[in-house]
Each structure stands twice: as structure tokens, then as C-alpha cells.
Scaffold this motif. Structure first.
Motif, PDB file in Angstrom:
ATOM      1  N   PRO A   9       0.808  -1.228   0.000  1.00 45.48           N
ATOM      2  CA  PRO A   9       0.000   0.000   0.000  1.00 45.48           C
ATOM      3  C   PRO A   9       0.834   1.268   0.000  1.00 45.48           C
ATOM      4  CG  PRO A   9      -0.910  -1.600   1.523  1.00 45.48           C
ATOM      5  CD  PRO A   9       0.401  -2.147   1.075  1.00 45.48           C
ATOM      6  N   ARG A  10       1.937   1.269   0.751  1.00 47.41           N
ATOM      7  CA  ARG A  10       2.800   2.458   0.749  1.00 47.41           C
ATOM      8  C   ARG A  10       3.406   2.669  -0.625  1.00 47.41           C
ATOM      9  NH1 ARG A  10       4.815   0.688   5.932  1.00 47.41           N
ATOM     10  NH2 ARG A  10       6.807   0.118   4.967  1.00 47.41           N
ATOM     11  N   ARG A  11       3.754   1.583  -1.290  1.00 48.19           N
ATOM     12  CA  ARG A  11       4.332   1.697  -2.621  1.00 48.19           C
ATOM     13  C   ARG A  11       3.310   2.280  -3.596  1.00 48.19           C
ATOM     14  NH1 ARG A  11       8.656  -0.806  -5.203  1.00 48.19           N
ATOM     15  NH2 ARG A  11       8.436  -1.116  -7.441  1.00 48.19           N
ATOM     16  N   LEU A  12       2.053   1.802  -3.509  1.00 57.02           N
ATOM     17  CA  LEU A  12       1.008   2.344  -4.377  1.00 57.02           C
ATOM     18  C   LEU A  12       0.786   3.817  -4.092  1.00 57.02           C
ATOM     19  CD1 LEU A  12      -1.222   2.021  -6.473  1.00 57.02           C
ATOM     20  CD2 LEU A  12      -2.733   1.236  -4.632  1.00 57.02           C
ATOM     21  N   THR A  13       0.783   4.184  -2.821  1.00 53.56           N
ATOM     22  CA  THR A  13       0.614   5.595  -2.459  1.00 53.56           C
ATOM     23  C   THR A  13       1.723   6.445  -3.065  1.00 53.56           C
ATOM     24  OG1 THR A  13      -0.483   5.022  -0.384  1.00 53.56           O
ATOM     25  CG2 THR A  13       0.482   7.220  -0.536  1.00 53.56           C
ATOM     26  N   ARG A  14       2.956   5.937  -2.974  1.00 54.22           N
ATOM     27  CA  ARG A  14       4.063   6.702  -3.543  1.00 54.22           C
ATOM     28  C   ARG A  14       3.895   6.858  -5.049  1.00 54.22           C
ATOM     29  NH1 ARG A  14      10.598   5.418  -3.993  1.00 54.22           N
ATOM     30  NH2 ARG A  14      10.898   6.944  -5.644  1.00 54.22           N
ATOM     31  N   ARG A  15       3.474   5.802  -5.726  1.00 54.26           N
ATOM     32  CA  ARG A  15       3.288   5.872  -7.172  1.00 54.26           C
ATOM     33  C   ARG A  15       2.222   6.899  -7.530  1.00 54.26           C
ATOM     34  NH1 ARG A  15       1.566   0.463  -9.288  1.00 54.26           N
ATOM     35  NH2 ARG A  15       1.735   1.516 -11.305  1.00 54.26           N
ATOM     36  N   LEU A  16       1.124   6.909  -6.768  1.00 51.02           N
ATOM     37  CA  LEU A  16       0.055   7.877  -7.046  1.00 51.02           C
ATOM     38  C   LEU A  16       0.517   9.306  -6.798  1.00 51.02           C
ATOM     39  CD1 LEU A  16      -2.955   5.928  -5.516  1.00 51.02           C
ATOM     40  CD2 LEU A  16      -2.659   6.511  -7.929  1.00 51.02           C
ATOM     41  N   ALA A 199      13.043   6.560 -10.122  1.00 52.06           N
ATOM     42  CA  ALA A 199      12.703   5.156 -10.370  1.00 52.06           C
ATOM     43  C   ALA A 199      12.363   4.456  -9.065  1.00 52.06           C
ATOM     44  CB  ALA A 199      13.876   4.451 -11.055  1.00 52.06           C
ATOM     45  N   LEU A 200      11.347   3.632  -9.110  1.00 50.48           N
ATOM     46  CA  LEU A 200      10.933   2.874  -7.931  1.00 50.48           C
ATOM     47  C   LEU A 200      11.862   1.678  -7.754  1.00 50.48           C
ATOM     48  CD1 LEU A 200       7.104   2.934  -8.599  1.00 50.48           C
ATOM     49  CD2 LEU A 200       8.291   4.178  -6.805  1.00 50.48           C
ATOM     50  N   ARG A 201      12.402   1.535  -6.570  1.00 50.01           N
ATOM     51  CA  ARG A 201      13.283   0.409  -6.299  1.00 50.01           C
ATOM     52  C   ARG A 201      12.450  -0.840  -6.031  1.00 50.01           C
ATOM     53  NH1 ARG A 201      15.489   4.906  -4.228  1.00 50.01           N
ATOM     54  NH2 ARG A 201      17.662   5.345  -4.725  1.00 50.01           N
ATOM     55  N   PRO A 202      12.959  -2.016  -6.407  1.00 47.88           N
ATOM     56  CA  PRO A 202      12.220  -3.252  -6.112  1.00 47.88           C
ATOM     57  C   PRO A 202      12.016  -3.415  -4.614  1.00 47.88           C
ATOM     58  CG  PRO A 202      14.057  -3.663  -7.614  1.00 47.88           C
ATOM     59  CD  PRO A 202      14.220  -2.265  -7.109  1.00 47.88           C
ATOM     60  N   LEU A 203      10.906  -4.028  -4.267  1.00 48.44           N
ATOM     61  CA  LEU A 203      10.657  -4.296  -2.858  1.00 48.44           C
ATOM     62  C   LEU A 203      11.677  -5.289  -2.328  1.00 48.44           C
ATOM     63  CD1 LEU A 203       6.784  -4.725  -2.820  1.00 48.44           C
ATOM     64  CD2 LEU A 203       8.082  -2.805  -1.915  1.00 48.44           C
ATOM     65  N   ASP A 204      12.125  -5.066  -1.103  1.00 46.28           N
ATOM     66  CA  ASP A 204      13.008  -6.044  -0.461  1.00 46.28           C
ATOM     67  C   ASP A 204      12.246  -7.339  -0.243  1.00 46.28           C
ATOM     68  OD1 ASP A 204      14.990  -4.146  -0.329  1.00 46.28           O
ATOM     69  OD2 ASP A 204      14.367  -3.447   1.663  1.00 46.28           O
ATOM     70  N   PRO A 205      12.907  -8.472  -0.406  1.00 51.99           N
ATOM     71  CA  PRO A 205      12.214  -9.732  -0.150  1.00 51.99           C
ATOM     72  C   PRO A 205      11.816  -9.846   1.307  1.00 51.99           C
ATOM     73  CG  PRO A 205      14.573 -10.097  -0.401  1.00 51.99           C
ATOM     74  CD  PRO A 205      14.320  -8.664  -0.775  1.00 51.99           C
ATOM     75  N   GLU A 206      10.715 -10.552   1.534  1.00 49.26           N
ATOM     76  CA  GLU A 206      10.274 -10.772   2.911  1.00 49.26           C
ATOM     77  C   GLU A 206      11.337 -11.569   3.660  1.00 49.26           C
ATOM     78  OE1 GLU A 206       7.741  -9.757   4.538  1.00 49.26           O
ATOM     79  OE2 GLU A 206       6.655  -8.755   2.911  1.00 49.26           O
ATOM     80  N   PRO A 207      11.644 -11.194   4.895  1.00 50.74           N
ATOM     81  CA  PRO A 207      12.616 -11.991   5.657  1.00 50.74           C
ATOM     82  C   PRO A 207      12.077 -13.369   5.937  1.00 50.74           C
ATOM     83  CG  PRO A 207      11.560 -10.370   7.075  1.00 50.74           C
ATOM     84  CD  PRO A 207      11.116 -10.063   5.672  1.00 50.74           C
TER      85      PRO A 207
END
Length: 216
Positions: A9-16, A199-207
Motif C-alpha cells: 500500500p505504501r508503494r502504491l501511495t508513492r506511485r500515485l 525510479a521505484l526500487r524493487p521491494l526487499d524480499p520478505e525476511p
């Protein structure tokens, strides 16, 4: 049951935020170029020329032309995104709003400063809304669609389209000048630079979950 990660959701917010900040800044920067009075980018030369002939505002013409260009996507089988549709309306509306607030400037120094601000901010705006990845603007989509359908190089297609609208706009009374040349030379490198910045950085993998010791 683990709660879902809040990161998407934070990533989508940033994109918007990037999308609409970029579109707003694009409209404002285009208005700066108009007020500088030293020449516009090719599409705005056309918009201004049509505005001179119709009595419409340049922003209203931009919206109308964007909508018409979007119709040309249909035979090209292009698929618009949220950014595409938002581009059609937001840029022209913000452009008119900015023109209502920013007066004409006089003098070479003031005009040159406003021109430089307009070109640089236009590059920032392009990097913002394209990096948000919600779809290209209607004019960029026309370019890429024709490139794909005709097999012609992207550079040739872009030059042909922009050369056509520039010539038509000039004949209709649009403003062509040193600002047009400055925009043509600077917008490519500026857009490329700011695309990397935003540019949007890829999400870090889940630990991986912590290992649970086996019972003794």
C-alpha cells in the motif's frame, strides 16, 4: 495468521503521489514556458496556435487534443492506463490555473530564467510521472503505437509527429523561438536523468521466518 505487509500500500501511495505531482508540475512548467515568451515545445506550439484561432484557452485546447489523440489509440490497439487518462485532463487544467496566477515577464534576464525553470521542471515532471508506471501520456502512446505498428524507428516516428505539429502550430500562430530549440536539446537528457532519480526500487524480499527449535 500473519498480518499482510504494509509495504505494497505504501508503494502504491508513492506511485500515485509521483503520478499526480508529475502531472501538476508538467502543467505548471508548460505555463512557465508560455509566460517566458521565447518559444514552446512542439505540442504546445500547436495547442497555442489552435487557441489563437478558436479563442479557447491553451489548457482547454491541450485537453481536447489529448482526448482526440487518445481516440487514435483504438486502431493502434494501445491500452490506456490511469496515468494516460489523468494526463489528458490534469496537464491542461493545471496549465490554465498557473497561467492565471503567473503574469507575463519582460526583459531578457527574467524571460531566460523563466524559460530555464520551465524546461528543468518539465524534465523533473516527466521523470516523476513516467517512473510512476501508470501508463504513458496520450501523445507518447501515439508515438510508441505507431512505432510498433509501422516498424519505423522510434526516433523517426517521434520526429515526424513533432515536426508535423510544430509546423502546423507555427502556421496557426503558435510561438516558436529559442525556447523551442532549448527544449528540444535539453528535455531528453533531463528526462533520462530524472527517470533514474525517481525510479521505484524493487521491494526487499520478505525476511525468512525464524527457525523454531525442534522439541527435545
Amino acid at each position: 495468521m500473519p498480518s499482510p505487509s504494509p509495504r505494497p500500500p505504501r508503494r502504491l501511495t508513492r506511485r500515485l503521489v509521483q503520478l499526480y505531482a508529475g502531472l501538476a508540475l508538467y502543467g505548471a512548467s508548460s505555463a512557465f514556458l508560455v509566460r517566458a515568451g521565447l518559444g514552446l515545445d512542439p505540442w504546445d506550439v500547436f495547442h497555442q496556435g489552435v487557441a489563437e484561432r478558436t479563442g479557447w484557452s491553451i489548457g482547454a485546447v491541450s485537453v481536447a487534443v489529448g482526448a482526440l489523440v487518445l481516440l487514435l489509440w483504438v486502431p493502434l490497439r494501445q491500452r490506456p492506463g490511469l496515468g494516460t487518462v489523468s494526463n489528458v485532463f490534469a496537464v491542461g487544467l493545471i496549465m490554465d490555473a498557473t497561467l492565471a496566477l503567473v503574469p507575463d515577464v519582460r526583459g531578457a534576464v527574467a524571460q531566460g530564467a523563466l524559460l530555464a525553470a520551465g524546461v528543468i521542471l518539465n524534465g523533473v515532471a516527466t521523470g516523476l510521472y513516467i517512473a510512476a508506471a501508470f501508463g504513458p501520456g496520450p501523445r507518447d502512446g501515439l508515438m510508441t503505437g505507431l512505432h510498433r505498428r509501422t516498424g519505423r524507428s522510434l526516433r523517426l516516428v517521434r520526429t515526424s509527429i513533432e515536426g508535423t505539429v510544430l509546423a502546423a502550430g507555427f502556421l496557426l500562430g503558435g510561438s516558436v523561438g529559442v525556447g523551442t530549440v532549448a527544449y528540444a536539446l535539453a528535455i531528453g537528457p533531463l528526462s533520462q536523468f530524472f527517470l533514474r532519480v525517481f525510479a521505484l526500487r524493487p521491494l526487499d524480499p520478505e525476511p525468512a521466518p525464524a527457525a523454531v527449535p525442534a522439541p527435545a
